[in-house]
Structure formats: C-alpha cells, structure tokens
Design a protein around this motif. Structure first.
Motif, PDB file in Angstrom:
ATOM      1  N   PHE A 142       1.076  -7.882   0.766  1.00 64.21           N
ATOM      2  CA  PHE A 142       0.940  -7.255   2.077  1.00 64.21           C
ATOM      3  C   PHE A 142       2.251  -6.589   2.504  1.00 64.21           C
ATOM      4  CE2 PHE A 142      -2.239 -10.639   1.945  1.00 64.21           C
ATOM      5  CZ  PHE A 142      -3.382  -9.918   2.265  1.00 64.21           C
ATOM      6  N   TYR A 143       3.369  -7.240   2.191  1.00 63.18           N
ATOM      7  CA  TYR A 143       4.671  -6.640   2.517  1.00 63.18           C
ATOM      8  C   TYR A 143       4.922  -5.417   1.637  1.00 63.18           C
ATOM      9  CZ  TYR A 143       9.646  -6.343   3.653  1.00 63.18           C
ATOM     10  OH  TYR A 143      10.874  -5.913   4.066  1.00 63.18           O
ATOM     11  N   TYR A 144       4.509  -5.516   0.368  1.00 60.38           N
ATOM     12  CA  TYR A 144       4.632  -4.363  -0.526  1.00 60.38           C
ATOM     13  C   TYR A 144       3.826  -3.173   0.001  1.00 60.38           C
ATOM     14  CZ  TYR A 144       3.136  -1.288  -4.292  1.00 60.38           C
ATOM     15  OH  TYR A 144       2.819  -0.178  -5.028  1.00 60.38           O
ATOM     16  N   ALA A 145       2.602  -3.440   0.454  1.00 57.46           N
ATOM     17  CA  ALA A 145       1.757  -2.364   0.987  1.00 57.46           C
ATOM     18  C   ALA A 145       2.410  -1.713   2.196  1.00 57.46           C
ATOM     19  CB  ALA A 145       0.386  -2.927   1.353  1.00 57.46           C
ATOM     20  N   TYR A 146       3.030  -2.523   3.041  1.00 51.98           N
ATOM     21  CA  TYR A 146       3.724  -1.988   4.220  1.00 51.98           C
ATOM     22  C   TYR A 146       4.887  -1.084   3.803  1.00 51.98           C
ATOM     23  CZ  TYR A 146       7.260  -2.001   7.911  1.00 51.98           C
ATOM     24  OH  TYR A 146       8.239  -1.639   8.805  1.00 51.98           O
ATOM     25  N   LEU A 147       5.695  -1.562   2.858  1.00 55.11           N
ATOM     26  CA  LEU A 147       6.843  -0.770   2.401  1.00 55.11           C
ATOM     27  C   LEU A 147       6.404   0.503   1.678  1.00 55.11           C
ATOM     28  CD1 LEU A 147       9.229  -3.593   1.083  1.00 55.11           C
ATOM     29  CD2 LEU A 147       9.406  -2.313   3.219  1.00 55.11           C
ATOM     30  N   ALA A 148       5.300   0.419   0.911  1.00 54.77           N
ATOM     31  CA  ALA A 148       4.787   1.596   0.214  1.00 54.77           C
ATOM     32  C   ALA A 148       4.350   2.672   1.207  1.00 54.77           C
ATOM     33  CB  ALA A 148       3.630   1.208  -0.703  1.00 54.77           C
ATOM     34  N   LEU A 149       3.672   2.264   2.271  1.00 56.07           N
ATOM     35  CA  LEU A 149       3.266   3.219   3.306  1.00 56.07           C
ATOM     36  C   LEU A 149       4.476   3.804   4.011  1.00 56.07           C
ATOM     37  CD1 LEU A 149       0.225   1.305   4.872  1.00 56.07           C
ATOM     38  CD2 LEU A 149       0.150   3.434   3.541  1.00 56.07           C
TER      39      LEU A 149
ATOM     40  N   ALA B 273       7.502   4.178   2.790  1.00 55.02           N
ATOM     41  CA  ALA B 273       8.249   5.070   1.896  1.00 55.02           C
ATOM     42  C   ALA B 273       7.392   6.208   1.353  1.00 55.02           C
ATOM     43  CB  ALA B 273       8.820   4.261   0.724  1.00 55.02           C
ATOM     44  N   ARG B 274       6.074   6.130   1.609  1.00 54.92           N
ATOM     45  CA  ARG B 274       5.118   7.118   1.107  1.00 54.92           C
ATOM     46  C   ARG B 274       5.153   7.198  -0.424  1.00 54.92           C
ATOM     47  NH1 ARG B 274       5.877  12.168   5.400  1.00 54.92           N
ATOM     48  NH2 ARG B 274       5.432  10.941   7.292  1.00 54.92           N
ATOM     49  N   SER B 275       5.300   6.045  -1.038  1.00 59.88           N
ATOM     50  CA  SER B 275       5.331   5.978  -2.504  1.00 59.88           C
ATOM     51  C   SER B 275       4.954   4.572  -2.946  1.00 59.88           C
ATOM     52  CB  SER B 275       6.716   6.329  -3.044  1.00 59.88           C
ATOM     53  OG  SER B 275       6.798   6.047  -4.434  1.00 59.88           O
ATOM     54  N   PHE B 276       4.039   4.498  -3.919  1.00 61.20           N
ATOM     55  CA  PHE B 276       3.671   3.195  -4.468  1.00 61.20           C
ATOM     56  C   PHE B 276       4.760   2.646  -5.383  1.00 61.20           C
ATOM     57  CE2 PHE B 276      -0.722   4.771  -3.600  1.00 61.20           C
ATOM     58  CZ  PHE B 276      -1.097   3.746  -2.736  1.00 61.20           C
ATOM     59  N   PHE B 277       5.673   3.523  -5.828  1.00 60.90           N
ATOM     60  CA  PHE B 277       6.717   3.117  -6.766  1.00 60.90           C
ATOM     61  C   PHE B 277       8.102   3.217  -6.133  1.00 60.90           C
ATOM     62  CE2 PHE B 277       3.127   4.691  -9.239  1.00 60.90           C
ATOM     63  CZ  PHE B 277       2.882   3.611 -10.066  1.00 60.90           C
TER      64      PHE B 277
END
Length: 248
Positions: A33-40, A42-46
C-alpha cells in the motif's frame, strides 16, 4: 526415517509460528500500500530505480550479478568468471584453469534470487551435473571460507559527500551442536531450523548422519548463507559506528 505425513505437518507448524517463513506476498502485503502511494506520487511504478541507478532494476529483482561485479574494483570480490548458457563443460574447465580457479568453487545463476541453485562444486563430476541441472548463464567463484558473513545497507544522498550505514545484518550458517550422545540425524531433527532442511540434506547424502558429534562440537550442515537454506539472519545494527561508516 521420518514419517512423510508427520514431517509435512511439523514443517507447517514451524513455519506458521515464525513469520520469517511466511510467503513473501503475505510478509510484504502492508508495504504494498505504501509502494502504491509512492508510485502514484512519483508517477512511476519503477521509481525505486533511482535509489540504485548503477544496478539493473535498482537491485530490486533479477539483476545481473556479473554486471555488479564489473563495476567493483578488482580484489574487492572473489575471483569470478562469467559462463554463458551455451558454454560447454570442457570450455568452462579451461577458463577455470586460466583464472586459477581451483576446487571447491561456488556456482550460482547470474540472475537468481534467494539462494536458488547456489551450490559448492568439489570436482569435475559436480560441474558436469550442475551444468545439466542449471542450463542458464552462471558465475563460478572461488570459495571463501570466512567465519563471518554480513549484509550492509549503505545510503548516500546525491548532494552528500559521505553517507551512512542504516542496516547491518549478520548471517549465522545452519549448524547443530553435539551433546556427546545423540547422532547427527537426531540433533538435526531436534533443531527446528534444521528440521525444515531435513529432506534436502538427506537427499544430498553428504553428511555422516550416524556419527555422534562430541559434546559442544558445532557441526556445519549447510555452508551457504541463504535464508532459504536455513541460515539465520541476526540484527547487528548496534555494531554500526563512525569507523565502520568511514570504511564505506
């Protein structure tokens, strides 16, 4: 011998009571869930690749070990040769000879996770068997028999001249301690961490299970420091010091 049904039941009981053996998807579920937040954000899954730009995928998964070694100064890692999946066994032996790689050696996939297919080879027969079993790009390294193995996490922000160690983990290889009366097999079955490796160790038939280790004698069962092979990871952050930071 251990009853197969009871063996699986006990393995399940041991794993269920120790989170370190739980499935990775379950252990990392809260982090997702934290990864999903950071991905959104940063606008990047990587986005995490920025943390380790010198390593494929930021070192998150399936990176080439050989490419990492090539970025390190000579002498800072064991003697290593890269062997492509098309290289024949005679050619591997010749390359080992030129690199002065003598048995025992460590063989491992260039791209692999969690100790998969990491083995110690003791002779040409082992090499032939390993090549048949692992037909991918591999690394062959000199075997380093040091008593201590550590994992160190070092962080330095781009604008900083020096960074800091944020994590220090020790690896205790899988062992049992003799009591002067019990056989090696009995000691193994009494040790929960070793019990989980029972089938694999018996299949390899490389240990004298009928022998009786002397009192307080520590017997090494698995020489690889991988959690999947029974190694125990120990928090050593209390040993982080300014002197250790300076080394890095």
């Amino acid at each position: 011998m251990v009853n197969p049904f009871l063996y699986h039941v006990k393995c399940f009981w041991i794993r269920s009571r120790h989170w370190e053996y739980w499935p990775m998807w379950l252990v990392y579920a809260p982090v997702f869930f934290y990864y999903a937040y950071l991905a959104l954000k940063a606008r990047s899954f990587f986005f995490f690749q920025a943390a380790n730009p010198g390593i494929e995928n930021g070192g998150m998964f399936f990176e080439s070990k050989w490419r990492i070694f090539q970025s390190l100064p000579p002498g800072s890692f064991p003697t290593t040769i890269f062997v492509s999946q098309t290289t024949s066994v005679p050619d591997i032996m010749e390359r080992m000879h030129h690199a002065q790689l003598n048995y025992p050696v460590v063989a491992k996939p260039d791209r692999g996770e969690r100790g998969w297919a990491v083995e110690i080879l003791h002779n040409n027969r082992d090499l032939v068997a390993y090549r048949k079993k692992v037909p991918v790009d591999i690394l062959i390294q000199s075997y380093v028999d040091y008593p201590v193995e550590l994992s160190i996490f070092y962080v330095r922000l781009p604008h900083e001249k020096s960074g800091k160690i944020t994590s220090l983990t020790g690896k205790k290889l899988l062992t049992v301690t003799g009591d002067g009366q019990s056989s090696l097999l009995t000691l193994l079955l009494k040790n929960q961490r070793a019990y989980l490796q029972y089938k694999r160790l018996v299949a390899k038939q490389m240990l004298p299970f009928d022998s009786i280790p002397a009192l307080n004698k520590e017997v090494l069962l698995v020489p690889q420091g991988n959690h999947a092979l029974g190694a125990e990871f120990i928090d050593l952050t209390s040993h982080i010091s300014p002197a250790l930071n300076k080394v890095f």
